[in-house]
Design a protein around this motif. Sequence first.
Motif, PDB file in Angstrom:
ATOM      1  N   SER A  13     -79.283  -8.785 -44.727  1.00 45.04           N
ATOM      2  CA  SER A  13     -78.823  -9.601 -45.698  1.00 45.04           C
ATOM      3  C   SER A  13     -77.303 -10.561 -44.852  1.00 45.04           C
ATOM      4  O   SER A  13     -77.053  -9.960 -43.912  1.00 45.04           O
ATOM      5  N   PRO A  14     -76.971 -11.529 -45.520  1.00 43.73           N
ATOM      6  CA  PRO A  14     -75.929 -12.407 -44.774  1.00 43.73           C
ATOM      7  C   PRO A  14     -74.817 -11.777 -44.573  1.00 43.73           C
ATOM      8  O   PRO A  14     -74.117 -11.798 -43.306  1.00 43.73           O
ATOM      9  N   GLY A  15     -74.340 -10.628 -45.284  1.00 41.21           N
ATOM     10  CA  GLY A  15     -73.135  -9.995 -45.213  1.00 41.21           C
ATOM     11  C   GLY A  15     -73.300  -9.035 -43.886  1.00 41.21           C
ATOM     12  O   GLY A  15     -72.270  -8.877 -42.968  1.00 41.21           O
ATOM     13  N   ASP A  16     -74.511  -8.305 -43.719  1.00 47.11           N
ATOM     14  CA  ASP A  16     -74.631  -7.488 -42.612  1.00 47.11           C
ATOM     15  C   ASP A  16     -74.697  -8.302 -41.166  1.00 47.11           C
ATOM     16  O   ASP A  16     -74.363  -7.822 -40.292  1.00 47.11           O
ATOM     17  N   ILE A  17     -75.539  -9.659 -41.229  1.00 48.46           N
ATOM     18  CA  ILE A  17     -75.694 -10.411 -40.143  1.00 48.46           C
ATOM     19  C   ILE A  17     -74.358 -10.873 -40.002  1.00 48.46           C
ATOM     20  O   ILE A  17     -73.834 -10.889 -38.617  1.00 48.46           O
ATOM     21  N   LEU A  18     -73.222 -11.245 -40.746  1.00 47.96           N
ATOM     22  CA  LEU A  18     -72.026 -11.678 -40.284  1.00 47.96           C
ATOM     23  C   LEU A  18     -71.282 -10.390 -39.519  1.00 47.96           C
ATOM     24  O   LEU A  18     -70.621 -10.611 -38.708  1.00 47.96           O
ATOM     25  N   VAL A  19     -71.230  -9.150 -40.119  1.00 47.66           N
ATOM     26  CA  VAL A  19     -70.594  -8.317 -39.557  1.00 47.66           C
ATOM     27  C   VAL A  19     -71.046  -8.002 -38.165  1.00 47.66           C
ATOM     28  O   VAL A  19     -70.383  -7.568 -37.246  1.00 47.66           O
ATOM     29  N   MET A  20     -72.331  -8.300 -37.829  1.00 44.92           N
ATOM     30  CA  MET A  20     -73.095  -8.135 -36.686  1.00 44.92           C
ATOM     31  C   MET A  20     -72.272  -9.166 -35.615  1.00 44.92           C
ATOM     32  O   MET A  20     -72.578  -8.690 -34.315  1.00 44.92           O
ATOM     33  N   SER A  21     -71.617  -9.967 -36.009  1.00 48.88           N
ATOM     34  CA  SER A  21     -70.773 -11.023 -35.103  1.00 48.88           C
ATOM     35  C   SER A  21     -69.759 -10.230 -34.308  1.00 48.88           C
ATOM     36  O   SER A  21     -69.174 -10.554 -33.240  1.00 48.88           O
ATOM     37  N   CYS A  22     -69.236  -9.121 -34.855  1.00 52.12           N
ATOM     38  CA  CYS A  22     -68.407  -8.052 -34.252  1.00 52.12           C
ATOM     39  C   CYS A  22     -69.057  -7.393 -32.974  1.00 52.12           C
ATOM     40  O   CYS A  22     -68.348  -7.497 -31.720  1.00 52.12           O
ATOM     41  N   ALA A  23     -70.238  -7.195 -33.038  1.00 47.83           N
ATOM     42  CA  ALA A  23     -70.931  -6.713 -31.787  1.00 47.83           C
ATOM     43  C   ALA A  23     -71.218  -7.662 -30.648  1.00 47.83           C
ATOM     44  O   ALA A  23     -71.059  -7.406 -29.594  1.00 47.83           O
ATOM     45  N   ILE A  24     -71.356  -9.001 -31.357  1.00 50.14           N
ATOM     46  CA  ILE A  24     -71.761  -9.792 -30.240  1.00 50.14           C
ATOM     47  C   ILE A  24     -70.270  -9.993 -29.560  1.00 50.14           C
ATOM     48  O   ILE A  24     -70.365 -10.459 -28.498  1.00 50.14           O
ATOM     49  N   ARG A  25     -69.284 -10.431 -30.407  1.00 47.29           N
ATOM     50  CA  ARG A  25     -68.023 -10.719 -29.847  1.00 47.29           C
ATOM     51  C   ARG A  25     -67.695  -9.555 -28.637  1.00 47.29           C
ATOM     52  O   ARG A  25     -67.349  -9.757 -27.407  1.00 47.29           O
ATOM     53  N   SER A  26     -67.745  -8.420 -29.173  1.00 46.98           N
ATOM     54  CA  SER A  26     -67.621  -7.141 -28.304  1.00 46.98           C
ATOM     55  C   SER A  26     -68.462  -7.149 -26.853  1.00 46.98           C
ATOM     56  O   SER A  26     -67.846  -6.951 -26.055  1.00 46.98           O
ATOM     57  N   LEU A  27     -69.726  -7.379 -26.888  1.00 43.70           N
ATOM     58  CA  LEU A  27     -70.543  -7.597 -25.864  1.00 43.70           C
ATOM     59  C   LEU A  27     -70.227  -8.634 -24.921  1.00 43.70           C
ATOM     60  O   LEU A  27     -70.015  -8.402 -23.703  1.00 43.70           O
ATOM     61  N   HIS A  28     -69.814  -9.831 -25.525  1.00 38.98           N
ATOM     62  CA  HIS A  28     -69.410 -10.793 -24.740  1.00 38.98           C
ATOM     63  C   HIS A  28     -68.102 -10.578 -23.952  1.00 38.98           C
ATOM     64  O   HIS A  28     -67.816 -10.994 -22.758  1.00 38.98           O
ATOM     65  N   LEU A  29     -67.271 -10.203 -24.784  1.00 40.07           N
ATOM     66  CA  LEU A  29     -65.741  -9.858 -24.070  1.00 40.07           C
ATOM     67  C   LEU A  29     -65.941  -8.755 -23.037  1.00 40.07           C
ATOM     68  O   LEU A  29     -65.199  -8.738 -21.987  1.00 40.07           O
ATOM     69  N   ALA A  30     -66.647  -7.680 -23.225  1.00 36.95           N
ATOM     70  CA  ALA A  30     -67.031  -6.633 -22.266  1.00 36.95           C
ATOM     71  C   ALA A  30     -67.521  -7.301 -20.949  1.00 36.95           C
ATOM     72  O   ALA A  30     -67.436  -6.751 -19.913  1.00 36.95           O
ATOM     73  N   TYR A  31     -68.743  -8.049 -21.227  1.00 41.14           N
ATOM     74  CA  TYR A  31     -69.556  -8.486 -20.092  1.00 41.14           C
ATOM     75  C   TYR A  31     -69.669 -10.212 -20.225  1.00 41.14           C
ATOM     76  O   TYR A  31     -70.758 -10.785 -20.338  1.00 41.14           O
ATOM     77  N   PRO A  32     -68.561 -10.862 -20.018  1.00 42.31           N
ATOM     78  CA  PRO A  32     -68.424 -12.290 -20.071  1.00 42.31           C
ATOM     79  C   PRO A  32     -69.548 -12.867 -19.075  1.00 42.31           C
ATOM     80  O   PRO A  32     -69.899 -14.223 -19.448  1.00 42.31           O
ATOM     81  N   ASP A  33     -69.613 -12.513 -18.110  1.00 42.86           N
ATOM     82  CA  ASP A  33     -70.495 -12.925 -17.154  1.00 42.86           C
ATOM     83  C   ASP A  33     -71.996 -12.422 -16.894  1.00 42.86           C
ATOM     84  O   ASP A  33     -72.897 -12.694 -16.101  1.00 42.86           O
ATOM     85  N   ARG A  34     -72.225 -11.541 -17.694  1.00 42.11           N
ATOM     86  CA  ARG A  34     -73.526 -10.973 -17.800  1.00 42.11           C
ATOM     87  C   ARG A  34     -74.664 -11.211 -18.604  1.00 42.11           C
ATOM     88  O   ARG A  34     -75.795 -11.351 -18.426  1.00 42.11           O
ATOM     89  N   TYR A  35     -74.389 -11.531 -20.018  1.00 38.28           N
ATOM     90  CA  TYR A  35     -75.146 -11.968 -20.921  1.00 38.28           C
ATOM     91  C   TYR A  35     -75.183 -13.353 -21.674  1.00 38.28           C
ATOM     92  O   TYR A  35     -74.069 -13.755 -21.774  1.00 38.28           O
ATOM     93  N   GLU A  36     -76.131 -14.016 -21.750  1.00 45.08           N
ATOM     94  CA  GLU A  36     -76.206 -15.222 -22.749  1.00 45.08           C
ATOM     95  C   GLU A  36     -77.057 -14.786 -23.968  1.00 45.08           C
ATOM     96  O   GLU A  36     -77.975 -13.899 -23.987  1.00 45.08           O
ATOM     97  N   VAL A  37     -76.221 -15.022 -25.263  1.00 38.87           N
ATOM     98  CA  VAL A  37     -76.676 -14.299 -26.280  1.00 38.87           C
ATOM     99  C   VAL A  37     -77.282 -15.436 -27.273  1.00 38.87           C
ATOM    100  O   VAL A  37     -76.535 -16.372 -27.552  1.00 38.87           O
ATOM    101  N   ASP A  38     -78.420 -15.302 -28.069  1.00 40.41           N
ATOM    102  CA  ASP A  38     -78.836 -16.267 -28.909  1.00 40.41           C
ATOM    103  C   ASP A  38     -79.174 -15.093 -30.402  1.00 40.41           C
ATOM    104  O   ASP A  38     -79.356 -13.856 -29.975  1.00 40.41           O
ATOM    105  N   VAL A  39     -79.399 -15.585 -31.557  1.00 42.33           N
ATOM    106  CA  VAL A  39     -79.743 -14.665 -32.642  1.00 42.33           C
ATOM    107  C   VAL A  39     -80.831 -15.388 -33.391  1.00 42.33           C
ATOM    108  O   VAL A  39     -80.968 -16.780 -33.460  1.00 42.33           O
ATOM    109  N   ARG A  40     -81.763 -14.604 -33.946  1.00 44.91           N
ATOM    110  CA  ARG A  40     -82.604 -15.032 -35.022  1.00 44.91           C
ATOM    111  C   ARG A  40     -82.615 -14.130 -36.123  1.00 44.91           C
ATOM    112  O   ARG A  40     -82.553 -13.034 -36.194  1.00 44.91           O
ATOM    113  N   SER A  41     -82.139 -14.844 -37.110  1.00 43.48           N
ATOM    114  CA  SER A  41     -81.878 -14.083 -38.616  1.00 43.48           C
ATOM    115  C   SER A  41     -82.242 -15.374 -39.620  1.00 43.48           C
ATOM    116  O   SER A  41     -82.384 -16.455 -39.518  1.00 43.48           O
TER     117      SER A  41
END
Length: 169
Positions: A13-41
């Motif tokens: 559901s949308p609230g769960d998907i919104l909270v997933m943004s924390c994981a995406i941010r954390s991944l990007h900040l930990a590995y800014p030059d390693r991943y390009e990320v997109d989402v299907r929801s």
Amino acid sequence: MSKEKLVIVNSLSPGDILVMSCAIRSLHLAYPDRYEVDVRSPCNEIFMNSPYIKPMRISNQAEENRIIEVLKSDPDHAPIEAEGIKFVFSHYPEIHRSGMSGLHFSDGHRLFLERQLQVPIPQTGMRPDIFLSETELRIDNPMKKYYPDYGKYWVLNAGVKTDYTLKQY
């Protein structure tokens, strides 16, 4: 060096998907030059204007849809790669230990993604991200139309879920 392309699939559901943004941010900040990320929801609009999202697709849309269905039918399925893009499902099995583990709900997606990608992802905060466009940032207070001296305003939620009491706030 080219970045690893990653599509995170989430059918919750949308609230769960919104909270997933924390994981995406954390991944990007930990590995800014390693991943390009997109989402299907069901609500990709949550990620509009996000600096952590880069739209990408494989050329065969039917194959992409098949991959997404496989991941949705088995959330613990290993990531599936197609045309150089790794598709991974995101969910939060740690929710079943909430109240006992000391983890925050936002840790669920991050820890699951950590296991799926086999990389440590340090937590960068518990608050989800919504990025507004320049146009949205310029929108004036809508209440001033009716009340010219009106300052701050509240946005009310018209409903709640009762599966977890915290969702009622």
